[in-house]
Each structure stands twice: as structure tokens, then as C-alpha cells.
Design a protein around this motif. Structure first.
Motif, PDB file in Angstrom:
ATOM      1  N   ASN A  17       1.435  -1.515  -0.319  1.00  0.00           N
ATOM      2  CA  ASN A  17      -0.036   0.042  -0.046  1.00  0.00           C
ATOM      3  C   ASN A  17       0.819   1.155  -0.262  1.00  0.00           C
ATOM      4  OD1 ASN A  17      -2.611  -1.114   0.035  1.00  0.00           O
ATOM      5  ND2 ASN A  17      -2.874  -0.959   1.922  1.00  0.00           N
ATOM      6  N   THR A  21       1.328   4.260  -3.178  1.00  0.00           N
ATOM      7  CA  THR A  21       1.475   5.350  -3.022  1.00  0.00           C
ATOM      8  C   THR A  21       1.668   6.223  -2.761  1.00  0.00           C
ATOM      9  OG1 THR A  21      -0.389   4.628  -1.175  1.00  0.00           O
ATOM     10  CG2 THR A  21       0.292   6.465  -1.145  1.00  0.00           C
ATOM     11  N   LYS A  62      -1.129  -1.591 -10.455  1.00  0.00           N
ATOM     12  CA  LYS A  62      -1.474  -1.045 -10.637  1.00  0.00           C
ATOM     13  C   LYS A  62      -2.176  -1.403 -11.927  1.00  0.00           C
ATOM     14  CE  LYS A  62       0.502   2.731  -8.495  1.00  0.00           C
ATOM     15  NZ  LYS A  62       0.751   3.689  -8.556  1.00  0.00           N
ATOM     16  N   ASP A  83      -5.530  -2.674  -1.457  1.00  0.00           N
ATOM     17  CA  ASP A  83      -6.218  -2.737  -1.829  1.00  0.00           C
ATOM     18  C   ASP A  83      -5.892  -1.309  -2.158  1.00  0.00           C
ATOM     19  OD1 ASP A  83      -5.720  -1.628   1.161  1.00  0.00           O
ATOM     20  OD2 ASP A  83      -6.750   0.131   0.772  1.00  0.00           O
ATOM     21  N   VAL A  84      -4.541  -0.474  -2.077  1.00  0.00           N
ATOM     22  CA  VAL A  84      -4.691   0.927  -3.251  1.00  0.00           C
ATOM     23  C   VAL A  84      -4.309  -0.031  -4.556  1.00  0.00           C
ATOM     24  CG1 VAL A  84      -3.172   2.513  -3.723  1.00  0.00           C
ATOM     25  CG2 VAL A  84      -3.249   2.450  -1.269  1.00  0.00           C
ATOM     26  N   VAL A  86      -5.525  -2.015  -6.299  1.00  0.00           N
ATOM     27  CA  VAL A  86      -6.362  -2.403  -6.381  1.00  0.00           C
ATOM     28  C   VAL A  86      -7.469  -1.056  -7.271  1.00  0.00           C
ATOM     29  CG1 VAL A  86      -8.776  -3.671  -6.492  1.00  0.00           C
ATOM     30  CG2 VAL A  86      -6.501  -4.692  -5.515  1.00  0.00           C
ATOM     31  N   ASP A  87      -7.417  -0.872  -5.840  1.00  0.00           N
ATOM     32  CA  ASP A  87      -8.181   0.770  -6.363  1.00  0.00           C
ATOM     33  C   ASP A  87      -7.440   1.713  -7.910  1.00  0.00           C
ATOM     34  OD1 ASP A  87      -9.707   0.188  -4.635  1.00  0.00           O
ATOM     35  OD2 ASP A  87      -9.033   1.982  -2.895  1.00  0.00           O
ATOM     36  N   ALA A  88      -6.598   1.800  -7.969  1.00  0.00           N
ATOM     37  CA  ALA A  88      -5.419   2.543  -9.294  1.00  0.00           C
ATOM     38  C   ALA A  88      -6.053   1.272 -10.503  1.00  0.00           C
ATOM     39  CB  ALA A  88      -4.301   2.635  -8.983  1.00  0.00           C
ATOM     40  N   THR A  90      -8.286  -0.560 -11.148  1.00  0.00           N
ATOM     41  CA  THR A  90      -9.774  -0.328 -11.598  1.00  0.00           C
ATOM     42  C   THR A  90      -9.996   1.135 -12.241  1.00  0.00           C
ATOM     43  OG1 THR A  90     -10.647  -1.969 -10.226  1.00  0.00           O
ATOM     44  CG2 THR A  90     -12.351  -0.429  -9.977  1.00  0.00           C
ATOM     45  N   ARG A  91      -9.670   2.446 -11.378  1.00  0.00           N
ATOM     46  CA  ARG A  91      -9.975   3.244 -12.646  1.00  0.00           C
ATOM     47  C   ARG A  91      -9.261   4.009 -14.057  1.00  0.00           C
ATOM     48  NH1 ARG A  91      -8.287   4.772  -7.220  1.00  0.00           N
ATOM     49  NH2 ARG A  91      -5.942   6.001  -7.801  1.00  0.00           N
ATOM     50  N   LYS A  94     -11.162   1.266 -16.078  1.00  0.00           N
ATOM     51  CA  LYS A  94     -12.309   2.827 -16.756  1.00  0.00           C
ATOM     52  C   LYS A  94     -12.182   3.878 -17.552  1.00  0.00           C
ATOM     53  CE  LYS A  94     -15.102   1.794 -12.022  1.00  0.00           C
ATOM     54  NZ  LYS A  94     -15.463   2.557 -11.499  1.00  0.00           N
ATOM     55  N   SER A 104     -10.002  -7.488  -7.730  1.00  0.00           N
ATOM     56  CA  SER A 104      -9.883  -7.100  -6.404  1.00  0.00           C
ATOM     57  C   SER A 104      -9.009  -7.821  -5.424  1.00  0.00           C
ATOM     58  CB  SER A 104     -10.459  -9.427  -5.695  1.00  0.00           C
ATOM     59  OG  SER A 104     -12.407  -9.126  -7.556  1.00  0.00           O
TER      60      SER A 104
END
Length: 262
Positions: A17, A21, A62, A83-84, A86-88, A90-91, A94, A104
């Protein structure tokens, strides 16, 4: 899961994480120039095996590799403990409009996917962070019979590379373990056709030349020399990285040919 396993996983999550970041390994990035041939072959094999298939990126970070693979895959699912990350990822998909991708947060040693969910599992520098027996077992479980496995991982036999690791501990997690020969022997319990390709010995000497007019020629010469040296018994285990490709047997009790001689 025992307390030690939970502590290890939490350390890995916290480290990654922070890394995703605020990248913590920029000082080491230049050395990956020595692995140009590895990266090209890795991409070639992953794209070939992913074409029209259901694919899992095991340790997606990422999502950079997922973004390359998604256009040829039928579906792509990426997992990571961070989770950092996975969020990156996913963005990123998109923004790219990739509708066949999902990401996930998941423990790679105890995945929640159903048995035989994927045709290909691939990853970059992930296995050496994990309990290999659990990981190999889980990868085999979620693969369909005849499914492919492609990973690139660091090796741990070269004393000079290990000395560098010893003086740069912040570039790694306390629980990771560069791969040793026994780790590939363990893989034979779960997979067939274990093939190993080795990279990064004399090409490391080209790193200081990477931004000079001599870069292309010096890398070609060093890469050619490496492939000669890796034919000498024992020398290939002195490489920095290995590309491993394997398969899940489609037959019960099938023989397990491998590429683990000296």
C-alpha cells in the motif's frame, strides 16, 4: 490461518500500500534495463496464451500488465493484496473502457474463485512473496485442465546480487524470498512441462550504458553472451531472473517433464 500467516500478510499489505501510494523502489528501477529480453518474451507468451481465454493476473499491482492483456482475453480478473493497487487498477481500466476486466483485493494463497475458473494465470514478481506450497496449490485449483501458467521471478543464488539485496533492505519486504532451485522442484508436484528461461547476468553490466549511443549494441552482445553462459552447468542459476512457464495436467497421473537439470 495461523497468527504468523496473518502477520506476514498484513506486513505485505502495508508495504505494498505504501509502495503503490508513493513508489519506494525508484532507485532500483534502472536495473530492470538488464531484463529487456525477459520482458519481451514474457509479454509474447502471456498474450499468446491469453488470446480468447479467461485469464487471472496473480498480483496485478496497478493493472499495467492487465491493460495490455485485456484486449486479447475473453475475460480478465486481477487480484492483489493491496487495496491501493486494486483501486488504481480499477480506475485505469475504466478510463480505458475495458469492459472485460475486474479487480479484487484477495489473498493469493486462499483465493475465493471456484475451481477451474481460468485458462491462464500469470504474474510478475509475485510468487517470491508467498508461501509457495499454498500458492502452487491454489493456482492449480483455479486452472482448468491444460491451463497455462506464466511467471517472471527473481532468483536467489547469485552471491553478488544477494549482497546488493542485503544492503538495500528497504527495497523489499521482510518476508519475501528470491526463488531457489528447490522452489521449482516443488512446482513439479502441481504442474507439468515446467520450463525455465534465465535472464540478467552480464546484461547487468549494460545498465550504466542504457542512455548512451552504445546501449543497443552493448545489450545485444551481453544478452548473446548470457545465453552462451547459461548453457554451462550451474551457471544459469546465477541469473537475476527466470521466466517460468507451466501447465496443469489434463490427465490424472500424467508424467511431469521439467527443465530443472543443473
Amino acid at each position: 490461518m495461523g497468527t504468523l500467516d496473518l502477520n506476514r500478510l498484513e506486513r505485505e499489505r502495508a508495504y505494498h500500500n505504501e509502495r503503490f501510494t508513493d513508489e519506494t523502489r525508484n532507485d532500483q528501477a534502472k536495473y530492470y534495463y538488464a531484463l529487456g529480453d525477459l520482458n519481451r518474451l514474457y509479454e509474447e507468451r502471456v498474450l499468446s496464451d491469453a488470446s480468447g481465454r479467461d485469464v487471472l493476473e496473480y498480483g496485478c499491482a496497478k493493472g499495467d500488465w492487465s491493460a495490455r492483456v485485456a484486449p486479447v482475453a475473453r475475460s480478465l480478473h486481477g487480484i492483489d493484496i493491496s487495496d491501493v493497487a486494486v483501486d488504481a487498477a480499477t480506475r485505469a481500466v475504466k478510463r480505458d473502457g475495458a469492459e472485460n476486466c475486474r479487480f479484487s483485493v484477495m489473498n493469493a494463497e486462499a483465493m475465493t474463485f471456484a475451481d477451474e475458473s481460468f485458462d491462464l494465470v500469470f504474474g510478475s514478481g509475485i510468487l517470491h512473496h508467498l508461501d509457495l506450497q499454498k500458492s502452487y496449490s491454489e493456482i492449480s485449483r483455479v486452472l482448468r485442465p491444460g491451463g497455462k501458467v506464466v511467471f517472471k521471478e527473481p532468483l536467489g543464488h547469485n552471491v553478488f546480487i544477494n549482497a546488493y539485496r542485503a544492503v538495500t533492505p528497504s527495497a523489499r519486504t521482510p518476508d519475501e524470498h528470491p526463488m531457489l532451485k528447490g522452489d521449482f522442484e516443488l512446482a513439479q508436484r502441481y504442474f507439468v512441462n515446467v520450463k525455465l528461461d534465465f535472464f540478467g547476468l552480464t546484461t547487468l553490466g549494460c545498465v550504466p550504458l542504457r542512455n548512451t549511443p552504445m546501449a543497443k549494441q552493448s545489450y545485444w552482445l551481453a544478452s548473446s553472451l548470457d545465453q552462451i553462459l547459461f548453457r554451462v552447468p550451474g551457471l544459469r542459476w546465477q541469473a537475476w531472473y527466470v521466466l517460468m512457464t507451466m501447465e496443469k495436467s489434463s490427465q490424472v497421473g500424467a508424467s511431469r517433464p521439467s527443465d530443472l537439470e543443473a
